[in-house]
Design a protein around this motif. Structure first.
Motif, PDB file in Angstrom:
ATOM      1  N   LEU A 106       0.833  -1.202   0.000  1.00  0.00           N
ATOM      2  CA  LEU A 106       0.000   0.000   0.000  1.00  0.00           C
ATOM      3  C   LEU A 106       0.869   1.254   0.000  1.00  0.00           C
ATOM      4  O   LEU A 106       0.546   2.252  -0.655  1.00  0.00           O
ATOM      5  CB  LEU A 106      -0.939  -0.010   1.206  1.00  0.00           C
ATOM      6  CG  LEU A 106      -2.076  -1.041   1.182  1.00  0.00           C
ATOM      7  CD1 LEU A 106      -2.937  -0.909   2.424  1.00  0.00           C
ATOM      8  CD2 LEU A 106      -2.931  -0.882  -0.072  1.00  0.00           C
ATOM      9  N   ALA A 162      -7.811  -0.362  -2.878  1.00  0.00           N
ATOM     10  CA  ALA A 162      -7.126  -0.533  -4.158  1.00  0.00           C
ATOM     11  C   ALA A 162      -7.060   0.821  -4.859  1.00  0.00           C
ATOM     12  O   ALA A 162      -7.941   1.663  -4.680  1.00  0.00           O
ATOM     13  CB  ALA A 162      -7.855  -1.549  -5.036  1.00  0.00           C
ATOM     14  N   SER A 203      -3.659  -3.302  -5.948  1.00  0.00           N
ATOM     15  CA  SER A 203      -3.740  -3.372  -4.490  1.00  0.00           C
ATOM     16  C   SER A 203      -2.605  -4.256  -3.996  1.00  0.00           C
ATOM     17  O   SER A 203      -1.801  -4.759  -4.787  1.00  0.00           O
ATOM     18  CB  SER A 203      -5.087  -3.942  -4.047  1.00  0.00           C
ATOM     19  OG  SER A 203      -5.157  -5.334  -4.335  1.00  0.00           O
ATOM     20  N   TRP A 254      -8.576   6.182  -4.653  1.00  0.00           N
ATOM     21  CA  TRP A 254      -8.576   4.948  -3.868  1.00  0.00           C
ATOM     22  C   TRP A 254     -10.022   4.498  -3.688  1.00  0.00           C
ATOM     23  O   TRP A 254     -10.911   5.321  -3.421  1.00  0.00           O
ATOM     24  CB  TRP A 254      -7.942   5.168  -2.500  1.00  0.00           C
ATOM     25  CG  TRP A 254      -6.446   5.221  -2.515  1.00  0.00           C
ATOM     26  CD1 TRP A 254      -5.666   6.331  -2.627  1.00  0.00           C
ATOM     27  CD2 TRP A 254      -5.547   4.107  -2.412  1.00  0.00           C
ATOM     28  NE1 TRP A 254      -4.335   5.982  -2.607  1.00  0.00           N
ATOM     29  CE2 TRP A 254      -4.234   4.631  -2.474  1.00  0.00           C
ATOM     30  CE3 TRP A 254      -5.722   2.729  -2.282  1.00  0.00           C
ATOM     31  CZ2 TRP A 254      -3.099   3.823  -2.399  1.00  0.00           C
ATOM     32  CZ3 TRP A 254      -4.599   1.922  -2.207  1.00  0.00           C
ATOM     33  CH2 TRP A 254      -3.296   2.464  -2.263  1.00  0.00           C
TER      34      TRP A 254
END
Length: 353
Positions: A8, A32, A46, A72
């Motif tokens: 991330l 993601a 992701s 996002w």
């Protein structure tokens, strides 16, 4: 061949995004990042890898502005379907073509906006001011990037003009065809950061993107020497990983750039004009020749360029009109909602008889 998997952090996730999410959100979905927007859905990355997800109509209806590259989203664990949009940190947007005044997203969650122009006939200070207003409105750091510097014997003059327009923002001149010529952009390209290129067609946005990504498969069209204009080289917005670990969003060239109700953005882009207006003797000064008008004095003395003053006035009119249109649209939607609720009540009353 399996798709690459990024953490991330590598994808640009910030702790601040989680502040708007509840524990329940993570129990049934995962975050993601949107790499591309297609008619059939979204291409996302992701920590689980790459996927294609669909956007339910209920999610679309809840959005004021459509999902953009760089956004996002939370994707449902059980289905490849978007559960909700994660609150944005920034959104670059403009008013779309036409008369309905709809807002059109360009890129989301951008840290730096590279406003690209070139050292030739394409250079247009008034157009730069529009892009700078968009960046300031979104709270994104603008950087003016001047390409074709290697082909121009007066690149320094263009840099000086850009400094006069950008007022405090960084201005860099680059040779987009040479990777070593892009070192001036390195400070904005840290791992996990997101940048976007905006500008007219043919100024070198796609060439810059290719050089940063290290992938020449995305073909660009050469500029036409006779009119210094280029062909459209990008037809859609996509997000790419650069060699430094930063993400870059390339955008199509824009024939028309309307800033909409970017009140704060225009004020920031023209802070010098704003300061002069506040120094006028009368608060309701129209700057048309009243006594004690600081703007008129600056124009007469050459401290304020006539072109910049005209550009400011034009953008102010555009902002005022867009704000009025937005209020009218909100009122129309409110009245329609009231009518719909009244009709539903009447229907329930008839059925209850």
């Amino acid at each position: 061949m399996s798709s690459p998997v990024y953490s991330l952090h590598q994808l640009g996730w910030r702790a601040s995004y989680a502040q708007h999410l509840a524990l329940d959100d993570f129990e049934s979905a995962y975050p993601a990042r949107v790499m591309a927007v297609h008619r059939s859905g979204l291409a996302v990355h992701s920590s689980r890898g790459q996927a294609h997800v669909v956007v339910p109509q209920r999610v679309v209806d809840a959005l004021e502005v459509s999902i953009a590259v760089g956004d996002w989203v939370l994707v449902e664990d059980a289905n490849e379907r978007v559960a909700r949009l994660v609150e944005r940190q920034s959104l670059i947007e403009r008013i779309g073509a036409g008369t309905d005044g709809h807002r059109q997203s360009i890129a989301a969650n951008v840290d730096t906006l590279f406003v690209v122009s070139s050292c030739n006939e394409d250079f247009n200070p008034s157009r730069l001011e529009r892009y700078l207003a968009l960046a300031h409105q979104a709270g994104v750091e603008p950087v003016v990037v001047l390409t074709k510097a290697d082909l121009c014997s007066q690149a320094g003059a263009y840099v000086a003009q850009a400094h006069g327009v950008a007022r405090g923002a960084a201005v860099v001149a680059v040779d987009a065809t040479r990777p070593e010529g892009l070192g001036a952009l390195a400070r904005w390209l840290a791992e996990g950061s997101t940048v976007a290129f905006v500008g007219s067609s043919g100024v070198g946005k796609s060439t810059l993107t290719n050089a940063l990504v290290g992938n020449q498969a995305r073909l660009t069209s050469a500029i036409r020497d006779d009119d210094a204009r280029g062909r459209h080289t990008t037809t859609g917005r996509e997000m790419f990983l650069t060699c430094t670990g930063a993400w870059v969003i390339d955008t199509p060239g824009m024939r028309e750039l309307r800033v909409g109700a970017a009140v704060e953005g225009v004020q920031s882009a023209f802070d010098d004009v704003q300061s002069l207006a506040l120094a006028c003797r009368f608060r309701d000064c129209s700057h048309g020749g009243e006594a004690g008008c600081a703007v008129r004095a600056a124009l007469d003395e050459g401290r304020l360029e006539q072109r910049r003053w005209v550009s400011y006035q034009k953008l102010q009119r555009e902002v005022t009109e867009a704000s009025r249109t937005a209020r009218e649209r909100h009122e129309n939607n409110r009245q329609f909602g009231c009518m719909a609720r009244s009709a539903m009540r009447a229907k329930r009353e008839r059925q209850g008889r």
